[in-house]
Design a protein around this motif. Structure first.
Motif, PDB file in Angstrom:
ATOM      1  N   VAL A 108       0.967  -1.147   0.038  1.00 57.46           N
ATOM      2  CA  VAL A 108       0.133  -0.081   0.026  1.00 57.46           C
ATOM      3  C   VAL A 108       0.928   1.241   0.027  1.00 57.46           C
ATOM      4  O   VAL A 108       2.026   1.465   0.864  1.00 57.46           O
ATOM      5  CB  VAL A 108      -1.150   0.269   1.288  1.00 57.46           C
ATOM      6  CG1 VAL A 108      -1.976  -1.266   1.194  1.00 57.46           C
ATOM      7  CG2 VAL A 108      -0.344  -0.143   2.691  1.00 57.46           C
ATOM      8  N   PRO A 109       0.740   2.263  -0.990  1.00 62.77           N
ATOM      9  CA  PRO A 109       1.519   3.461  -0.835  1.00 62.77           C
ATOM     10  C   PRO A 109       1.258   4.188   0.217  1.00 62.77           C
ATOM     11  O   PRO A 109       2.592   4.941   0.533  1.00 62.77           O
ATOM     12  CB  PRO A 109       1.185   4.010  -2.398  1.00 62.77           C
ATOM     13  CG  PRO A 109      -0.266   3.201  -2.733  1.00 62.77           C
ATOM     14  CD  PRO A 109      -0.290   1.997  -1.884  1.00 62.77           C
ATOM     15  N   VAL A 110       0.209   4.214   0.897  1.00 66.07           N
ATOM     16  CA  VAL A 110       0.068   5.308   1.902  1.00 66.07           C
ATOM     17  C   VAL A 110      -0.658   4.474   3.078  1.00 66.07           C
ATOM     18  O   VAL A 110      -1.572   3.963   2.736  1.00 66.07           O
ATOM     19  CB  VAL A 110      -0.682   6.734   1.570  1.00 66.07           C
ATOM     20  CG1 VAL A 110      -1.026   7.458   2.860  1.00 66.07           C
ATOM     21  CG2 VAL A 110       0.081   7.242   0.310  1.00 66.07           C
ATOM     22  N   VAL A 111      -0.113   4.782   4.267  1.00 67.66           N
ATOM     23  CA  VAL A 111      -0.950   4.404   5.587  1.00 67.66           C
ATOM     24  C   VAL A 111      -1.835   5.494   6.184  1.00 67.66           C
ATOM     25  O   VAL A 111      -0.896   6.468   6.283  1.00 67.66           O
ATOM     26  CB  VAL A 111      -0.051   3.460   6.218  1.00 67.66           C
ATOM     27  CG1 VAL A 111      -0.839   3.038   7.694  1.00 67.66           C
ATOM     28  CG2 VAL A 111       0.273   2.283   5.497  1.00 67.66           C
ATOM     29  N   ALA A 112      -2.809   5.286   6.707  1.00 69.61           N
ATOM     30  CA  ALA A 112      -3.507   6.377   7.350  1.00 69.61           C
ATOM     31  C   ALA A 112      -3.976   5.856   8.451  1.00 69.61           C
ATOM     32  O   ALA A 112      -4.420   4.863   8.790  1.00 69.61           O
ATOM     33  CB  ALA A 112      -4.696   7.102   6.452  1.00 69.61           C
ATOM     34  N   TYR A 113      -3.890   7.016   9.681  1.00 70.02           N
ATOM     35  CA  TYR A 113      -4.464   6.607  10.997  1.00 70.02           C
ATOM     36  C   TYR A 113      -5.196   7.743  11.440  1.00 70.02           C
ATOM     37  O   TYR A 113      -4.664   8.879  11.134  1.00 70.02           O
ATOM     38  CB  TYR A 113      -3.128   6.427  12.068  1.00 70.02           C
ATOM     39  CG  TYR A 113      -2.042   5.530  11.742  1.00 70.02           C
ATOM     40  CD1 TYR A 113      -2.446   4.035  11.855  1.00 70.02           C
ATOM     41  CD2 TYR A 113      -1.068   5.778  11.186  1.00 70.02           C
ATOM     42  CE1 TYR A 113      -1.401   2.896  11.637  1.00 70.02           C
ATOM     43  CE2 TYR A 113      -0.071   4.902  10.815  1.00 70.02           C
ATOM     44  CZ  TYR A 113       0.036   3.694  10.935  1.00 70.02           C
ATOM     45  OH  TYR A 113       0.887   2.733  10.609  1.00 70.02           O
TER      46      TYR A 113
END
Ligand code: FES
Length: 176
Positions: A94-99
């Motif tokens: 996954v290119p971007v992880v968001a929290y």
């Protein structure tokens, strides 16, 4: 035999009934509108930034802007929360992880820890690494991941589906 008096009496009642019906239709329509339109829309994916704006491995926090909608009212666009984005190395699954920036302990805003090598919640000192894993026993679970999509552009837009989750729970349970 219908007398003139009866005729006027019925006519007046009929006219009154028609006027009452005419006035009631918009009110009934207003009350039934949410049912006719179906359920309010769930939170969808919102543009947050462009992929090119995110340096690899360096967390950046962004407000998530959304137009809220309940059964009767669509509210103007406003921030509904914040998300930490971490761009992953080239070739990652996954290119971007968001929290979500809401702490899973009791909901304070999670900040970047000193040196930028993890996250820290200033309220009761919950600490997390850059993968959102807890580093001490204060938080009941890791930071809550949010769903992310990228647009099809040459400089893709990062789209985040913002959600809130129950605090003080070991399970990640969405709040409705
Ligand atoms: S709310 Fe974050 S540590 Fe308590």
């Amino acid at each position: 035999m219908i007398t003139r008096r009866d005729f006027y009496c019925w006519g007046t009642n009929l006219l009154g009934g028609l006027i009452t019906l005419g006035l009631a239709v918009p009110g009934v329509g207003y009350l039934l509108d949410p049912l006719l339109r179906g359920r309010p829309r769930a939170g969808g994916y919102r543009p947050v930034t462009r992929l090119g704006e995110l340096p690899e491995g360096v967390p950046r926090v962004f407000a998530v802007i959304e137009a809220r909608e309940d059964a009767w009212v669509t509210y103007p666009q406003e921030p509904v929360g914040s998300a930490w984005l971490v761009r992953q190395p080239e070739g990652a699954a996954v290119p971007v992880v968001a929290y979500t920036a809401e702490c899973p302990h009791l909901g304070c805003a999670v900040s970047l820890a000193e040196g930028g090598r993890g996250f820290l919640c200033p309220c009761h000192q919950s600490r997390f690494d850059l993968q959102g894993r807890p580093l001490n026993a204060v938080p009941p679970r890791g930071m809550d991941r949010l769903d992310v999509q990228l647009s099809d552009d040459s400089d893709p837009v990062v789209l985040v589906r913002f959600q809130r989750f129950r605090t003080a729970s070991q399970e990640k349970i969405p709040r409705v």
